[in-house]
Design an enzyme around this catalytic site. Structure first.
Site, mmCIF file in Angstrom:
data_model
loop_
_atom_site.group_PDB
_atom_site.id
_atom_site.type_symbol
_atom_site.label_atom_id
_atom_site.label_comp_id
_atom_site.label_asym_id
_atom_site.label_seq_id
_atom_site.Cartn_x
_atom_site.Cartn_y
_atom_site.Cartn_z
ATOM 1 N N HIS A 17 4.599 8.528 -12.695
ATOM 2 C CA HIS A 17 5.293 8.230 -13.953
ATOM 3 C C HIS A 17 6.516 9.126 -14.112
ATOM 4 O O HIS A 17 7.598 8.666 -14.484
ATOM 5 C CB HIS A 17 4.376 8.469 -15.167
ATOM 6 C CG HIS A 17 3.200 7.571 -15.261
ATOM 7 N ND1 HIS A 17 1.921 8.051 -15.394
ATOM 8 C CD2 HIS A 17 3.095 6.224 -15.252
ATOM 9 C CE1 HIS A 17 1.076 7.038 -15.485
ATOM 10 N NE2 HIS A 17 1.767 5.905 -15.394
ATOM 11 N N LYS A 41 -8.757 0.188 -23.279
ATOM 12 C CA LYS A 41 -8.716 0.881 -21.992
ATOM 13 C C LYS A 41 -9.530 2.175 -22.018
ATOM 14 O O LYS A 41 -9.533 2.911 -21.054
ATOM 15 C CB LYS A 41 -7.269 1.173 -21.581
ATOM 16 C CG LYS A 41 -6.522 -0.070 -21.148
ATOM 17 C CD LYS A 41 -5.326 0.309 -20.333
ATOM 18 C CE LYS A 41 -4.701 -0.944 -19.738
ATOM 19 N NZ LYS A 41 -3.648 -0.614 -18.807
ATOM 20 N N ARG A 90 4.046 -0.963 -7.985
ATOM 21 C CA ARG A 90 3.500 -0.322 -6.790
ATOM 22 C C ARG A 90 3.092 -1.317 -5.712
ATOM 23 O O ARG A 90 2.985 -0.956 -4.547
ATOM 24 C CB ARG A 90 2.274 0.517 -7.157
ATOM 25 C CG ARG A 90 2.582 1.688 -8.047
ATOM 26 C CD ARG A 90 1.311 2.382 -8.438
ATOM 27 N NE ARG A 90 0.459 1.436 -9.157
ATOM 28 C CZ ARG A 90 -0.453 1.748 -10.044
ATOM 29 N NH1 ARG A 90 -0.687 2.999 -10.317
ATOM 30 N NH2 ARG A 90 -1.154 0.829 -10.662
ATOM 31 N N SER A 128 -3.248 6.370 -12.935
ATOM 32 C CA SER A 128 -4.006 7.141 -13.927
ATOM 33 C C SER A 128 -5.501 6.903 -13.774
ATOM 34 O O SER A 128 -6.303 7.830 -13.905
ATOM 35 C CB SER A 128 -3.572 6.763 -15.341
ATOM 36 O OG SER A 128 -2.241 7.133 -15.579
#
Length: 159
Positions: A17, A41, A90, A128
């Site tokens: 990030h 989440k 990604r 993450s």
């Protein structure tokens, strides 16, 4: 002034990030890191903690703002006088999802543009989710997150 919005949960913020924000800060006058309030989440850190961790990790940049949001991204961007959103990609799976979101955002707000950046070499595998999983199992994540986040992760896991 050209402002770009970089949305995410940043749970926690990773070196990937940070790489994207640093590169965006060279391309735009201002980068707004928009941290999503997202209970679905199951965040490890509260929204306030995520904001603080991001501010600390990005304190070396003078053209950023970190804030939380819970509305539609296009509405949040409009409130920040921006028509640009930054998304990190990604993999092809990420791209397929992000292109769908870009099209939907543009349908809701004509002129709204999505800027895609790929991670720098050696950062594409960092997420993450993986950082939380590795840390939760006692693994070393010091190469994947800034020092302030590493400390916060260790403190959270020690509770």
């Amino acid at each position: 002034m050209k402002t770009v919005i970089y949305p995410g949960t940043f749970n926690p913020i990773t070196n990937g990030h940070i790489d994207l924000v640093e590169r965006a800060a060279k391309l735009f006058d201002k980068v707004v890191i928009a941290i999503a309030y997202s209970e679905k989440k199951q965040p490890m850190f509260s929204l306030e903690q995520r904001i603080t961790l991001c501010e600390q990790a990005l304190a070396h940049l003078d053209n950023i703002e970190v804030c939380g949001f819970s509305e539609l991204l296009v509405d949040f961007a409009r409130s920040k006088n921006s028509q640009f959103v930054l998304r990190g990609v990604r993999s092809m799976k990420d791209f397929e999802y992000e292109i769908q979101m870009a099209d939907m955002n543009r349908a809701m707000s004509p002129g709204f543009e999505t800027i895609f950046l790929t991670p720098a070499d050696g950062l594409s595998y960092i997420s993450s989710t993986l950082v939380r999983e590795i840390a939760g199992m006692g693994g070393d994540v010091s190469n994947f997150v800034p020092a302030n986040v590493l400390g916060a992760l260790q403190q959270q896991l020690d509770q």
